[in-house]
Scaffold this active site. Structure first.
Site, PDB file in Angstrom:
ATOM      1  CB  THR A  37      -0.886   0.047   1.262  1.00 24.27           C
ATOM      2  OG1 THR A  37      -0.046   0.083   2.414  1.00 24.27           O
ATOM      3  CG2 THR A  37      -1.800  -1.161   1.346  1.00 24.27           C
ATOM      4  CE  LYS A 140      -9.245 -16.841  15.851  1.00 28.40           C
ATOM      5  NZ  LYS A 140     -10.601 -16.285  16.051  1.00 28.40           N
ATOM      6  CG  HIS A 280      22.632  -1.277  48.560  1.00 27.97           C
ATOM      7  ND1 HIS A 280      22.672  -2.351  47.699  1.00 27.97           N
ATOM      8  CD2 HIS A 280      23.695  -1.436  49.393  1.00 27.97           C
ATOM      9  CE1 HIS A 280      23.692  -3.124  47.997  1.00 27.97           C
ATOM     10  NE2 HIS A 280      24.343  -2.585  49.014  1.00 27.97           N
ATOM     11  NE  ARG A 524       3.196  11.880  52.794  1.00 26.83           N
ATOM     12  CZ  ARG A 524       2.260  11.159  53.400  1.00 26.83           C
ATOM     13  NH1 ARG A 524       1.933  11.411  54.657  1.00 26.83           N
ATOM     14  NH2 ARG A 524       1.642  10.184  52.757  1.00 26.83           N
TER      15      ARG A 524
END
Length: 528
Positions: A37, A140, A280, A524
């Site tokens: 296309t 599928k 860490h 906070r």
């Protein structure tokens, strides 16, 4: 159903035309008929490939600016027909439907449009319809049909054709189908997540998608399998960084490097060099300096013990002098927005040291999602992009902070946002001098940070810990004065915290009695 099926007819419609010419030529050489296309057909013809337009097969023109071209029974019948079902074959013959054995589609570039911040109407036009429909039909029916959605599968597919004289195996078709379903799932995830942002409400269903960057040797521990996926957002960071040297990054390396880079991105390069050292996932040293080398040295001096085997992030390109300084101890990863050739030469002698460079820094104010998996579900929230402008900070004590203290308070507050709760951060002269992270008690975080500062003072031969005369930040309010008093005992002279405790008055009174300046942010930064 047999294992091997021939590839005689292919439909190709791609946005990414990388490798298209060579792939089309290879199919033609094998006698495969090509359907295509628009721009894909033009590109194939330019490469010398004979191509039949899909509109000539469907006897229906492309229309509505290309929105309708492959949504036709002749196309989907050719994809979905079971080749070993007599009724399906009879229907194909009755309606003039030819079998399509291969579909190559890589979808409109929705994610790229999203990454560059395209406007709403452009985003809508980049939502592919025909492509996903063909992908799902072909996937599928993978018992007979091949589906390719990634350029990197071209070579694998052609090798299979070569090995089987123009046929493909069920195993390959099955793997290609799985890749295809994952691609449409990730694509739909990008579309639905973007649309959720436009609507503004929590979506009824939430999905997450990503593209494999690398399979990792293991996860946090050797008995855990792990992989690294990119979300396609294009955000600067470890997912988009270029690795110049060193062995493959581990799960923990990637996690810690991300933490380091996100924190260093809080410091704009125009404001001067900044360095973050992570261990860490927590910062063990953060500093600014007049040079990148000085910023590194100040960050290193916060906690030299924890810095061993750590991650270093810079907000400016790595230079030779800083590279020499970093190689003074074992470092796992260095990430920066660039690196000089001389710096790379210095690192070349350290074969296990990874050097990553990025295309700039991450935008700390950019919206995004933070996701955490838990038993039976996911917790999803906005990334913590919270920022409190200087004019919104509220001094609540009798003592007013000096301009120098205010600068250190804001620095400490920025760092505390990236420290695991409960977080206490001591800062002096634009550098962390004590970090307490991840404790169940805020008092313990204050004590641990102060103790680390004492040990570093001894190691550096200083007469007193650098917490003397420091600014201190707490990621959440002090529920009682005790944590504040521990910080004062360590030598802090000014404090920044969110406020909002039922005992704020007690805490303010304790600060006044101790002669501390204290600032409330009204926001906070819990980080769990």
């Amino acid at each position: 159903m047999t294992n091997l099926y021939p590839v005689r007819r292919a439909l190709i419609s791609v946005s990414d035309k990388t490798g298209l010419a060579e792939f089309g030529q290879a199919l033609i050489a094998r006698g495969v008929e090509l359907l295509s296309t628009g721009g894909t057909a033009n590109a194939l013809r330019a490469a010398g490939c004979e191509v039949k337009d899909v509109s000539d097969v469907t006897n229906f023109p492309e229309m509505m600016d290309g929105r309708v071209k492959t949504l036709h029974p002749v196309v989907h019948g050719g994809l979905l027909a079971l080749r070993d079902n007599d009724d399906h074959v009879a229907s194909m013959n009755e309606h003039g439907i030819g079998a399509i054995d291969l579909v190559v589609v890589n979808l409109y570039p929705f994610e790229k449009a999203l990454a560059r911040g395209a406007a709403y109407d452009e985003m809508i036009e980049n939502i592919d319809i025909g492509g996903p429909a063909m992908i799902r039909s072909a996937a599928k029916n993978h018992g007979f049909v091949n589906i390719i959605v990634d350029v990197e599968d071209y070579a694998v597919f052609l090798s299979e054709l070569e090995a089987n004289d123009g046929y493909t195996t069920y195993a390959l078709r099955q793997r290609l189908a799985q890749t295809a379903y994952a691609r449409t799932a990730a694509y739909d995830t990008a579309v639905s997540t973007w649309m959720a942002g436009q609507v503004g409400d929590a979506p009824r269903r939430r999905s997450f998608g990503g593209q494999l960057v690398q399979e990792l040797r293991y996860g946090e521990n050797p008995h855990q399998a792990a992989s690294f996926y990119a979300d396609g957002s294009g955000r600067a960071g470890v997912a988009t960084a270029q690795q110049h040297q060193g062995k493959e990054l581990s799960y923990n390396n990637i996690n810690d490097t991300d933490a380091a880079f996100e924190l260093v991105s809080e410091f704009a390069p125009k404001d001067g060099p900044a360095c973050v050292i992570i261990k860490h996932a927590n910062p063990c040293g953060v500093a600014t300096g007049s040079t990148v080398k000085e910023a590194y040295q100040k960050a290193f001096d916060c906690d030299r013990t924890s810095a061993f085997g750590g991650i270093v992030a810079l907000n400016q390109p790595l230079d030779e002098e800083t590279a020499k300084e970093i190689t003074g101890i074992f470092t796992e990863v260095v990430i920066a927005p660039g690196a000089s050739d001389a710096a790379k030469e210095v690192f070349a002698a350290k074969k296990n040291l990874r050097l990553l460079t990025t295309d700039g820094l991450a935008d700390p104010r950019a919206a995004g999602l933070a996701v955490k998996q838990l038993s039976g579900g996911w917790l999803v929230q906005d990334k913590d992009t919270g920022f409190v402008p200087a004019e919104e900070l509220r001094v609540v004590t009798k003592v007013q902070p000096t301009s120098e203290q205010m600068a250190d308070l804001r620095f400490a507050w920025t760092v505390a946002k990236h420290v695991k709760s409960n977080a206490i951060v001591y800062v002096k002269n634009g550098a962390t001098v004590g970090v307490g992270a991840g404790q169940m008690s805020r008092v313990d975080s204050a004590l641990i940070a102060a103790k680390k500062a004492e040990r570093m003072a001894e190691a550096l031969g200083l007469p007193a810990p650098l917490t003397q005369g420091s600014a201190v930040a707490s990621d959440a309010f002090f529920p009682f004065p005790d944590g504040l008093m521990e910080a004062a005992a360590a030598g802090a002279t000014c404090v920044i915290q969110p406020g909002g405790s039922m005992r704020d008055d007690e805490v303010i009174a304790a600060a006044d009695e101790a002669g501390l300046a204290m600032v409330f942010t009204g926001m906070r930064h819990f980080r769990h």
